[in-house]
Design a protein around this motif. Sequence first.
Motif, PDB file in Angstrom:
ATOM      1  N   VAL A  45       0.858  -1.182   0.000  1.00 19.21           N
ATOM      2  CA  VAL A  45       0.000   0.000   0.000  1.00 19.21           C
ATOM      3  C   VAL A  45       0.896   1.233   0.000  1.00 19.21           C
ATOM      4  O   VAL A  45       1.789   1.349   0.844  1.00 19.21           O
ATOM      5  CB  VAL A  45      -0.913   0.031   1.251  1.00 19.21           C
ATOM      6  CG1 VAL A  45      -1.812   1.261   1.225  1.00 19.21           C
ATOM      7  CG2 VAL A  45      -1.736  -1.242   1.365  1.00 19.21           C
ATOM      8  N   VAL A  46       0.663   2.137  -0.944  1.00 17.98           N
ATOM      9  CA  VAL A  46       1.399   3.397  -0.969  1.00 17.98           C
ATOM     10  C   VAL A  46       0.726   4.334   0.027  1.00 17.98           C
ATOM     11  O   VAL A  46      -0.445   4.670  -0.119  1.00 17.98           O
ATOM     12  CB  VAL A  46       1.411   4.017  -2.382  1.00 17.98           C
ATOM     13  CG1 VAL A  46       2.111   5.371  -2.361  1.00 17.98           C
ATOM     14  CG2 VAL A  46       2.083   3.077  -3.367  1.00 17.98           C
ATOM     15  N   VAL A  47       1.466   4.724   1.054  1.00 15.06           N
ATOM     16  CA  VAL A  47       0.927   5.618   2.081  1.00 15.06           C
ATOM     17  C   VAL A  47       1.007   7.064   1.608  1.00 15.06           C
ATOM     18  O   VAL A  47       0.045   7.816   1.709  1.00 15.06           O
ATOM     19  CB  VAL A  47       1.676   5.429   3.419  1.00 15.06           C
ATOM     20  CG1 VAL A  47       1.207   6.431   4.456  1.00 15.06           C
ATOM     21  CG2 VAL A  47       1.501   3.992   3.924  1.00 15.06           C
ATOM     22  N   ALA A  48       2.162   7.450   1.093  1.00 14.13           N
ATOM     23  CA  ALA A  48       2.362   8.804   0.565  1.00 14.13           C
ATOM     24  C   ALA A  48       3.470   8.747  -0.475  1.00 14.13           C
ATOM     25  O   ALA A  48       4.502   8.126  -0.243  1.00 14.13           O
ATOM     26  CB  ALA A  48       2.734   9.766   1.686  1.00 14.13           C
ATOM     27  N   GLY A  49       3.238   9.360  -1.608  1.00 16.92           N
ATOM     28  CA  GLY A  49       4.231   9.361  -2.668  1.00 16.92           C
ATOM     29  C   GLY A  49       3.757   8.580  -3.878  1.00 16.92           C
ATOM     30  O   GLY A  49       2.560   8.534  -4.170  1.00 16.92           O
ATOM     31  N   GLU A  50       4.707   7.925  -4.563  1.00 12.76           N
ATOM     32  CA  GLU A  50       4.361   7.172  -5.775  1.00 12.76           C
ATOM     33  C   GLU A  50       5.375   6.062  -6.003  1.00 12.76           C
ATOM     34  O   GLU A  50       6.581   6.260  -5.857  1.00 12.76           O
ATOM     35  CB  GLU A  50       4.360   8.099  -6.988  1.00 12.76           C
ATOM     36  CG  GLU A  50       4.040   7.396  -8.289  1.00 12.76           C
ATOM     37  CD  GLU A  50       4.074   8.316  -9.504  1.00 12.76           C
ATOM     38  OE1 GLU A  50       3.598   7.883 -10.567  1.00 12.76           O
ATOM     39  OE2 GLU A  50       4.584   9.452  -9.390  1.00 12.76           O
ATOM     40  N   LEU A  51       4.871   4.892  -6.369  1.00 15.64           N
ATOM     41  CA  LEU A  51       5.694   3.777  -6.807  1.00 15.64           C
ATOM     42  C   LEU A  51       5.255   3.407  -8.216  1.00 15.64           C
ATOM     43  O   LEU A  51       4.059   3.244  -8.473  1.00 15.64           O
ATOM     44  CB  LEU A  51       5.522   2.558  -5.892  1.00 15.64           C
ATOM     45  CG  LEU A  51       5.920   2.729  -4.433  1.00 15.64           C
ATOM     46  CD1 LEU A  51       5.641   1.443  -3.668  1.00 15.64           C
ATOM     47  CD2 LEU A  51       7.380   3.130  -4.309  1.00 15.64           C
ATOM     48  N   LYS A  81      10.227   1.794  -9.583  1.00 15.28           N
ATOM     49  CA  LYS A  81      10.826   3.110  -9.801  1.00 15.28           C
ATOM     50  C   LYS A  81      10.167   4.051  -8.794  1.00 15.28           C
ATOM     51  O   LYS A  81       8.936   4.058  -8.672  1.00 15.28           O
ATOM     52  CB  LYS A  81      10.565   3.605 -11.214  1.00 15.28           C
ATOM     53  CG  LYS A  81      11.225   2.775 -12.299  1.00 15.28           C
ATOM     54  CD  LYS A  81      10.891   3.318 -13.677  1.00 15.28           C
ATOM     55  CE  LYS A  81      11.471   2.453 -14.771  1.00 15.28           C
ATOM     56  NZ  LYS A  81      11.097   2.949 -16.119  1.00 15.28           N
ATOM     57  N   VAL A  82      10.978   4.835  -8.106  1.00  8.67           N
ATOM     58  CA  VAL A  82      10.471   5.739  -7.073  1.00  8.67           C
ATOM     59  C   VAL A  82      10.838   7.167  -7.480  1.00  8.67           C
ATOM     60  O   VAL A  82      11.986   7.578  -7.342  1.00  8.67           O
ATOM     61  CB  VAL A  82      11.081   5.377  -5.694  1.00  8.67           C
ATOM     62  CG1 VAL A  82      10.442   6.225  -4.602  1.00  8.67           C
ATOM     63  CG2 VAL A  82      10.900   3.889  -5.395  1.00  8.67           C
ATOM     64  N   PRO A  83       9.863   7.946  -8.026  1.00  2.00           N
ATOM     65  CA  PRO A  83      10.172   9.284  -8.510  1.00  2.00           C
ATOM     66  C   PRO A  83      10.235  10.347  -7.418  1.00  2.00           C
ATOM     67  O   PRO A  83      10.758  11.433  -7.638  1.00  2.00           O
ATOM     68  CB  PRO A  83       9.018   9.575  -9.485  1.00  2.00           C
ATOM     69  CG  PRO A  83       7.886   8.760  -8.957  1.00  2.00           C
ATOM     70  CD  PRO A  83       8.505   7.523  -8.366  1.00  2.00           C
TER      71      PRO A  83
END
Length: 93
Positions: A45-51, A81-83
Amino acid sequence: MLKNNEYFGGQVKSIGFTGKEKPTSVGVMAIGEYEFGTAEPELMVVVAGELIVKLPGESDWTSYKDGQQFNVSGNAKFQVKVPTETAYLCVYG
C-alpha cells in the motif's frame, strides 16, 4: 517486537512488526530504482508518494499513488521506480 530493516545502502528502510493478522512492515523508499524479491505473497500500500511498478509476468509499468495498493505473488521478483520519496505499508502472507 519491532525489527529495523535497511536495504540498498540505506535507500530503503522499514520497521517490521506483528500486525493484527499477519506480519507487516512500514517504511520509506528514497528516489531511485529497485528490484525486490518476495518469499511469500505481499500486499503493498502506498501511504504517501508514488511507486511505479513492473509486476512479475507483466511487460508494462503501473503507477500507484497515495492510498493505492497492489499484490505481489510469493517467490517472485518485481521492479520499482520511485520518482519521489515514498512511504509504504507491506502486509506479508
